[in-house]
Design an enzyme around this catalytic site. Structure first.
Site, PDB file in Angstrom:
ATOM      1  N   LYS A 143       3.153  23.477 -78.472  1.00 12.68           N
ATOM      2  CA  LYS A 143       2.098  22.341 -78.537  1.00 12.68           C
ATOM      3  C   LYS A 143       1.986  21.327 -77.512  1.00 12.68           C
ATOM      4  CE  LYS A 143       1.657  18.984 -81.810  1.00 12.68           C
ATOM      5  NZ  LYS A 143       1.258  17.809 -81.075  1.00 12.68           N
TER       6      LYS A 143
ATOM      7  N   ARG B 272       1.525   2.987 -80.824  1.00 16.62           N
ATOM      8  CA  ARG B 272       1.464   3.940 -79.745  1.00 16.62           C
ATOM      9  C   ARG B 272       0.684   3.386 -78.700  1.00 16.62           C
ATOM     10  NH1 ARG B 272       1.602   9.994 -82.096  1.00 16.62           N
ATOM     11  NH2 ARG B 272       2.615  10.436 -80.229  1.00 16.62           N
TER      12      ARG B 272
ATOM     13  N   ARG C 133      -1.926  21.077 -87.307  1.00 16.71           N
ATOM     14  CA  ARG C 133      -2.354  20.435 -85.933  1.00 16.71           C
ATOM     15  C   ARG C 133      -1.094  21.208 -85.020  1.00 16.71           C
ATOM     16  NH1 ARG C 133      -0.998  14.499 -85.285  1.00 16.71           N
ATOM     17  NH2 ARG C 133      -1.262  15.384 -83.289  1.00 16.71           N
TER      18      ARG C 133
HETATM   19  C1  UD1 Z   1       4.703  12.513 -76.957  1.00 16.38           C
HETATM   20  C2  UD1 Z   1       4.442  13.945 -77.896  1.00 16.38           C
HETATM   21  C3  UD1 Z   1       5.073  13.558 -79.289  1.00 16.38           C
HETATM   22  C4  UD1 Z   1       6.573  13.258 -79.086  1.00 16.38           C
HETATM   23  C5  UD1 Z   1       6.805  12.044 -78.198  1.00 16.38           C
HETATM   24  C6  UD1 Z   1       8.173  11.512 -77.886  1.00 16.38           C
HETATM   25  C7  UD1 Z   1       2.717  15.266 -77.434  1.00 16.38           C
HETATM   26  C8  UD1 Z   1       1.307  15.850 -77.958  1.00 16.38           C
HETATM   27  N1  UD1 Z   1       3.240  14.311 -78.209  1.00 16.38           N
HETATM   28  O1  UD1 Z   1       4.080  11.697 -77.591  1.00 16.38           O
HETATM   29  O2  UD1 Z   1       4.977  14.693 -80.248  1.00 16.38           O
HETATM   30  O3  UD1 Z   1       7.173  12.636 -80.376  1.00 16.38           O
HETATM   31  O4  UD1 Z   1       5.968  12.452 -76.892  1.00 16.38           O
HETATM   32  O5  UD1 Z   1       8.957  12.807 -77.668  1.00 16.38           O
HETATM   33  O6  UD1 Z   1       3.316  15.901 -76.577  1.00 16.38           O
HETATM   34  N2  UD1 Z   1       4.822   3.865 -75.406  1.00 16.38           N
HETATM   35  C9  UD1 Z   1       4.642   2.553 -74.912  1.00 16.38           C
HETATM   36  N3  UD1 Z   1       3.490   2.416 -73.970  1.00 16.38           N
HETATM   37  C10 UD1 Z   1       2.728   3.455 -73.269  1.00 16.38           C
HETATM   38  C11 UD1 Z   1       3.283   4.833 -73.904  1.00 16.38           C
HETATM   39  C12 UD1 Z   1       4.255   4.741 -74.827  1.00 16.38           C
HETATM   40  O7  UD1 Z   1       4.985   1.439 -75.440  1.00 16.38           O
HETATM   41  O8  UD1 Z   1       1.970   3.234 -72.689  1.00 16.38           O
HETATM   42  C13 UD1 Z   1       6.014   3.932 -76.356  1.00 16.38           C
HETATM   43  C14 UD1 Z   1       5.435   4.419 -77.678  1.00 16.38           C
HETATM   44  O9  UD1 Z   1       4.820   3.541 -78.444  1.00 16.38           O
HETATM   45  C15 UD1 Z   1       6.490   5.008 -78.293  1.00 16.38           C
HETATM   46  C16 UD1 Z   1       7.438   5.515 -76.873  1.00 16.38           C
HETATM   47  O10 UD1 Z   1       6.889   5.056 -75.773  1.00 16.38           O
HETATM   48  O11 UD1 Z   1       7.362   4.056 -78.729  1.00 16.38           O
HETATM   49  C17 UD1 Z   1       7.364   7.205 -76.429  1.00 16.38           C
HETATM   50  O12 UD1 Z   1       6.055   7.394 -76.392  1.00 16.38           O
HETATM   51  P1  UD1 Z   1       5.464   8.792 -75.726  1.00 16.38           P
HETATM   52  O13 UD1 Z   1       6.770   9.350 -75.188  1.00 16.38           O
HETATM   53  O14 UD1 Z   1       4.462   8.021 -74.781  1.00 16.38           O
HETATM   54  O15 UD1 Z   1       4.894   9.663 -76.780  1.00 16.38           O
HETATM   55  P2  UD1 Z   1       3.620  10.514 -76.755  1.00 16.38           P
HETATM   56  O16 UD1 Z   1       3.427  10.954 -75.273  1.00 16.38           O
HETATM   57  O17 UD1 Z   1       2.434   9.709 -77.335  1.00 16.38           O
END
Ligand code: UD1
Length: 420
Positions: free
Chosen positions: A22, A121, A397
């Site tokens: 996914k 997030r 999902r």
């Molecule tokens: C993706 C995955 C999710 C997985 C996660 C971590 C998809 C659709 N989703 O989510 O299943 O659990 O990676 O492996 O692929 N953060 C910030 N600022 C930002 C972006 C992120 O602070 O601009 C923080 C987030 O709040 C979180 C951490 O970074 O605490 C990791 O998030 P991120 O790796 O970005 O997760 P997603 O890409 O949303």
């Protein structure tokens, strides 16, 4: 609303086909916006997240042919660069259209994804990177409004983010000059996206390392690609085998994608054996044993498998400390597990101490998010008696026909309709 009715303690045995990931298919579908030629993707399951993203891409003018196991995406008639709240609010991955739209059309208006049950997030890292590349970005009325011809720059991510890596790389491939991305995510799904972009003609160096160098090109072309196996679905069936002392041949997946999860299950005597493109999991002689788990970035223990293993640890002899280091609120399944008889002490928002019990008992529980919901399904497979898992739209999902796959392995599981 649909729910699962599960009668537990049936040993799972047989083989199961693992779906394409996914978390890889979503960014790769967004990447199809980068070219006017067809992008053909195989190993596709029609998860509800794939359907939501398809509707969003179609609202931008993309033509999508959905065939069995295959998607063909054509972005030669894109008529809009506005990604509406209606879609982005349903699924955070939709926000990733921002990078490719801006990269190819030099403008994009994308709804902010908003909060999410597992944590706040934010998207600050995405926006900082785009500003570094020269985009003019305003956040107004709940939308990110971005415009400008992007230019390569040096990007340093202070934290590892899967989504920010996807978005930055997709905006960099068509930009002017060279972009260097320090501290990108290394998740297999990120690597899958990078491999697709290279097939499309992108010039990327350092794939699989902590420094990615992207030399912008004028145009990308179409490609065909088979989506990487879903390591979290694989972890789900491995956990199901562990919980039922089962033996499962997982077809079309790879142990190398899930080493950290396999290591945690090996403590309990679960045996993993790669057989060509299939992975054999044998828990027939397993004796569930406590082990500490700390989630972290790949190749560490994946946050998406935390709830799955929490259910295993609830039945594992001894005490297990589980620490969640990626998201701030990812223990919502715990109160429901406690209602099934699990002994869990919530230490902080991000850590719990589990004392294994001999057995769990069936009751009615509610999914609060995708992986937490599947954790409850796993607990129900091991529990005495009948469990009703409500709100399984969360599970749909990310899992395609989960009940059919489990049933074929011998589980007693049914999808039922409830009024609430
Ligand atoms: C993706 C995955 C999710 C997985 C996660 C971590 C998809 C659709 N989703 O989510 O299943 O659990 O990676 O492996 O692929 N953060 C910030 N600022 C930002 C972006 C992120 O602070 O601009 C923080 C987030 O709040 C979180 C951490 O970074 O605490 C990791 O998030 P991120 O790796 O970005 O997760 P997603 O890409 O949303």
């Amino acid at each position: 609303m649909y729910a699962y009715k599960i009668t537990g303690q049936k040993k799972l045995q047989g083989s199961v086909e693992i779906q394409g990931a996914k978390n890889a298919v979503l960014p790769i579908m967004a990447a199809a916006l980068l070219t006017d030629e067809p992008v053909e993707l195989t190993n596709i399951s029609y998860l509800s997240d794939v359907k939501v993203l398809s509707r969003l891409l179609e609202s931008l003018g993309m033509k999508i042919e959905a065939l069995p196991n295959k998607l063909i995406l054509r972005a030669d008639t894109i008529s809009s660069t506005h990604a509406d709240y209606e879609f982005v609010s349903k699924m955070r991955g939709s926000f990733w259209v921002l990078g490719p739209l801006l990269g190819r059309f030099h403008e994009a208006e994308v709804s902010l994804p908003g909060g999410c049950a597992i944590g706040t997030r934010p998207v600050d890292l995405y926006l900082v990177a785009l500003r570094e590349m020269g985009a003019d970005i305003k956040v107004e009325n709940g939308y990110v409004k971005a415009k400008g011809r992007l230019r390569g720059n040096e990007i340093f991510f202070p934290r590892v983010s899967v989504g920010a890596t996807h978005n930055t790389i997709m905006s960099a491939v068509l930009s002017e000059g060279t972009t260097v991305i320090h501290n990108p995510a290394l998740e297999p799904e990120v690597i899958d996206l990078l491999n697709v972009l290279v097939k499309m003609g992108a010039k990327i160096e350092g794939i699989g390392t902590k420094v990615l160098t992207v030399h912008g090109v004028e145009k990308l072309h179409g490609c065909t690609h088979k989506i990487v196996p879903d390591r979290i679905e694989s972890a789900t069936f491995a956990a199901a085998a562990a919980l039922t002392h089962g033996q499962i041949l997982m077809k079309n997946t790879n142990l190398n994608l899930m080493n950290a999860v396999a290591d945690a299950l090996r403590i309990s005597g679960v045996v993993f054996e790669q057989r060509g493109s299939d992975l054999w999991v044998d828990a027939s002689k397993a004796s569930l044993t406590a082990t500490p788990i700390t989630t972290c970035e790949y190749p560490g223990f994946p946050t998406d498998a935390q709830a799955l293993l929490t259910s295993v640890l609830a039945l594992s002899k001894g005490e297990s400390l589980v620490e969640e280091r990626i998201f701030e609120n990812r223990f919502m399944h715990i109160p429901e597990l406690q209602r099934m008889g699990a002994q869990v002490k919530i230490l902080t928002n991000q850590s719990v101490l589990i004392t294994g019990v001999e057995s769990l008992s069936g009751t009615t529980v509610m999914s609060s998010d995708l992986r937490g919901g599947v954790g409850l399904v796993l607990a129900a497979l091991a529990a005495k008696g009948e469990t009703i898992v409500k709100r399984i739209y969360h599970i749909d999902r990310g899992y395609f026909q989960l009940e059919e796959k489990l049933k074929a392995l011998g589980a007693d599981i049914e999808r039922i309709h409830l009024d609430d």
